[in-house]
Design an enzyme around this catalytic site. Structure first.
Site, short mmCIF file in Angstrom:
data_model
loop_
_atom_site.label_atom_id
_atom_site.label_comp_id
_atom_site.label_asym_id
_atom_site.label_seq_id
_atom_site.Cartn_x
_atom_site.Cartn_y
_atom_site.Cartn_z
N PHE A 154 0.86 -1.19 0.00
CA PHE A 154 0.00 0.00 0.00
C PHE A 154 0.89 1.24 0.00
CE2 PHE A 154 -2.40 -3.42 2.01
CZ PHE A 154 -3.58 -3.40 1.28
N LEU A 268 -10.35 13.72 -1.03
CA LEU A 268 -11.51 14.48 -1.52
C LEU A 268 -11.05 15.72 -2.26
CD1 LEU A 268 -14.07 14.24 1.45
CD2 LEU A 268 -14.19 13.09 -0.77
N LYS A 269 -9.83 15.69 -2.77
CA LYS A 269 -9.38 16.87 -3.53
C LYS A 269 -9.86 16.74 -4.96
CE LYS A 269 -5.05 16.72 -1.91
NZ LYS A 269 -3.73 16.51 -1.88
N CYS A 278 -1.17 3.30 -10.46
CA CYS A 278 -1.95 2.27 -9.76
C CYS A 278 -3.47 2.41 -9.86
CB CYS A 278 -1.57 2.23 -8.29
SG CYS A 278 0.12 1.69 -8.07
N LYS A 339 1.25 13.69 -9.64
CA LYS A 339 0.81 14.35 -8.40
C LYS A 339 2.01 15.10 -7.84
CE LYS A 339 1.94 10.55 -5.29
NZ LYS A 339 1.53 9.66 -4.22
C1 UDX Z 1 -1.85 4.78 -4.83
C2 UDX Z 1 -2.37 4.34 -3.45
O1 UDX Z 1 -2.58 5.50 -2.66
C3 UDX Z 1 -1.40 3.39 -2.79
O2 UDX Z 1 -1.91 2.94 -1.55
C4 UDX Z 1 -1.23 2.22 -3.74
O3 UDX Z 1 -0.54 1.17 -3.22
C5 UDX Z 1 -0.64 2.71 -5.05
O4 UDX Z 1 -1.56 3.64 -5.61
P1 UDX Z 1 -0.13 6.57 -5.75
O5 UDX Z 1 -0.47 6.05 -7.11
O6 UDX Z 1 1.29 6.80 -5.40
O7 UDX Z 1 -0.69 5.58 -4.63
O8 UDX Z 1 -0.88 7.96 -5.64
P2 UDX Z 1 -1.99 8.65 -4.75
O9 UDX Z 1 -1.30 9.54 -3.78
O10 UDX Z 1 -2.96 7.67 -4.21
O11 UDX Z 1 -2.70 9.57 -5.86
C6 UDX Z 1 -3.28 9.00 -7.04
C7 UDX Z 1 -3.89 10.05 -7.93
O12 UDX Z 1 -5.07 10.58 -7.33
C8 UDX Z 1 -2.98 11.27 -8.19
O13 UDX Z 1 -3.12 11.66 -9.54
C9 UDX Z 1 -3.54 12.33 -7.27
O14 UDX Z 1 -3.29 13.65 -7.72
C10 UDX Z 1 -5.03 12.00 -7.32
N1 UDX Z 1 -5.76 12.48 -6.14
C11 UDX Z 1 -5.44 12.02 -4.89
C12 UDX Z 1 -6.80 13.38 -6.31
O15 UDX Z 1 -7.11 13.80 -7.43
N2 UDX Z 1 -7.49 13.79 -5.21
C13 UDX Z 1 -7.21 13.37 -3.97
O16 UDX Z 1 -7.89 13.80 -3.04
C14 UDX Z 1 -6.15 12.45 -3.80
#
Ligand code: UDX
Length: 450
Positions: A154, A268-269, A278, A339
């Site tokens: 995770f 919730l962004k 992922c 991100k």
């Molecule tokens: C994710 C999971 O969080 C992690 O537990 C898993 O094992 C691998 O996948 P990651 O891909 O590194 O991790 O990114 P994460 O921080 O979860 O963000 C994913 C995407 O969602 C990004 O593009 C981010 O900008 C977007 N996001 C995240 C939003 O648009 N809004 C949010 O509130 C949170």
């Protein structure tokens, strides 16, 4: 302490896992096929950006607790437990491509000599563990020569070490008590907070939940977690779209929503949608698993669809500001990685946005704090810089694509009085609207009107 091999040890998950396990005192061999990365890692340099990784890596190299090799056979033969962290990319139909996992299983079948626990870290569809067992069973006896365990990761990119050393939970899926016992021994130093090198994230006062279950449930827990996070993001993006239509303010809505303890404030962004290696891939794989098992995943189809539409929402805002012809219009994109806090541009929706704008003839500049080289490697024609002022200069439209603090800190006052003041689109709601107003800048916040 155990002898541990990590197959795919120079990749993102493999490296964080290998470093983490070595910091628990185990002797880790990280095996990979990527020679360039292996050479860098032997010198204590990581190709992936991960907060705090290199100092720990160097301590571990000095103490001989981690080594890097391309020799898969030796890694297999010298390990009590083998963590498989190879890639599982998506096939065109959304199913996970298991060719790397199967190739490793075939090698294991030919190389394992003494009892070895094969730990599948890669996110693989339910049923893959059975495939791995089938391959190994061609030559070896399950329960005597090997056992296969699912131990999903995770790890968030950029925060991987925090997630390793202070995990919200550890999930282990196995049917063999012998394998479960070895996994408990491997994780015991983490559970008791006793690492052998200097690691800032250990909180020995907090108990780490350790969940033992069957392999299918372990794998589904991982898919469920990523599907749930993706769902929250599509959910809030849809609320943002409705809010914008009816005159709401999305940041107030998110704040009010997150105060409900049943909901909470995380994930919730609103924004351009979820990118990265992922969430999208795992959601597609879960949908494929459902369909293959004659189950109609209506909700997850909608989550993906909303995510695809978000890019169009942002494009509409840009053409709303500039008119339908974007030819030679100067557009600045703030945030190129998928991100903030990472240099990973693969599966970045900012890069997809760049391509869509470029294909319409726009002149695009991009800013990122960590991912400029990676973005240029992927898109050699993209003009990109770590200097936010240089990227903003002369831009007709500025699009903020992630929550990097540096964007909230931009001083707009000079730009507002320029002959061509930029039109600012904030997809993340990070900008200070009163500062924008005071500077005479016209802006558009995704999810809010006025
Ligand atoms: C994710 C999971 O969080 C992690 O537990 C898993 O094992 C691998 O996948 P990651 O891909 O590194 O991790 O990114 P994460 O921080 O979860 O963000 C994913 C995407 O969602 C990004 O593009 C981010 O900008 C977007 N996001 C995240 C939003 O648009 N809004 C949010 O509130 C949170």
């Amino acid at each position: 302490m155990a002898d541990i091999g990590v197959i795919g040890g120079a990749g993102y998950v493999g490296l964080v896992t290998g470093v983490g396990l070595a910091a628990l005192g185990h002797k880790v061999i990280a095996q990979d096929v990527d020679q360039r990365r292996l050479d860098m890692l032997r010198r204590g340099i990581s190709a992936v950006y991960e907060d705090g990784l290199e100092p720990i890596l160097r301590q571990l190299i000095d103490r001989n607790l981690i080594s890097f090799t391309d020799d898969q056979g030796a890694t297999i033969r010298n390990s009590d437990a083998l963590f498989i962290a190879v890639g599982t990319p998506s096939l065109a139909d959304g199913a996970a491509d298991l060719s790397q996992v199967i190739a490793v299983a075939e090698r294991l079948r030919d190389e394992i000599q003494d009892y070895t626990v094969v730990v599948v870290k890669s996110t693989v569809p339910v049923g893959t563990i059975d495939v791995v067992v089938d391959v190994l069973s061609q030559k070896l006896r399950a329960g005597e020569d090997f056992d296969v365990v699912s131990n999903p990761e995770f790890l968030r990119e950029g925060s991987g070490l925090i997630d390793f050393f202070a995990p919200s939970r550890i999930i282990v899926g196995a049917t063999s008590e012998r394998a479960l016992k070895l996994l408990r021994e491997i994780y015991e130093p983490l559970l008791s907070g006793s690492v052998v090198v200097d690691v800032p994230w250990i909180d020995s006062g907090r108990e780490i939940p350790y969940v033992e279950t069957d392999p299918t449930s372990a794998q589904l827990t991982k898919y469920a977690a990523n599907a749930y996070l993706a769902t929250r993001i599509s959910f809030i993006n849809e609320i943002a779209g409705i809010s914008e239509k009816v005159g709401g303010n999305i940041s107030d809505i998110v704040f009010g929503l997150g105060l409900d303890p049943r909901i909470g404030p995380g994930y919730l962004k609103p924004g351009i949608g979820f990118g990265g290696p992922c969430l999208d891939k795992d959601l597609r794989a879960l949908i494929t698993i459902a369909v293959e098992n004659s189950y109609d995943p209506v909700m997850f189809d909608g989550v993906l669809r909303r995510n695809e539409l978000q890019l169009r929402e942002v494009m509409n805002k840009i053409t709303g500001a500039l008119g339908s012809s974007l030819y030679q219009k100067r557009i600045a994109l703030l945030g190129l990685a998928f991100k903030e806090g990472t240099n990973d541009v693969r599966h970045s929706l900012s890069i997809r946005l760049y391509r869509a704008l470029r294909d319409q003839g726009a002149s695009v500049t991009g800013h990122d704090l960590l991912a400029v080289d990676e973005a240029k490697e992927l898109e050699p024609d993209l003009e990109a810089s770590t200097d936010v002022d240089a990227v903003l200069a002369g831009a007709e439209v500025v699009v903020v694509l992630n929550s990097e603090q540096i964007y909230a800190d931009i001083d707009w006052s000079g730009l507002g009085t320029a002959t061509l003041a930029p039109y600012v689109i904030d997809t993340r709601g990070v900008l200070d609207t009163s500062a924008l107003e005071a500077s005479g800048i016209t802006f558009d916040i995704l999810g809010s009107t006025g």
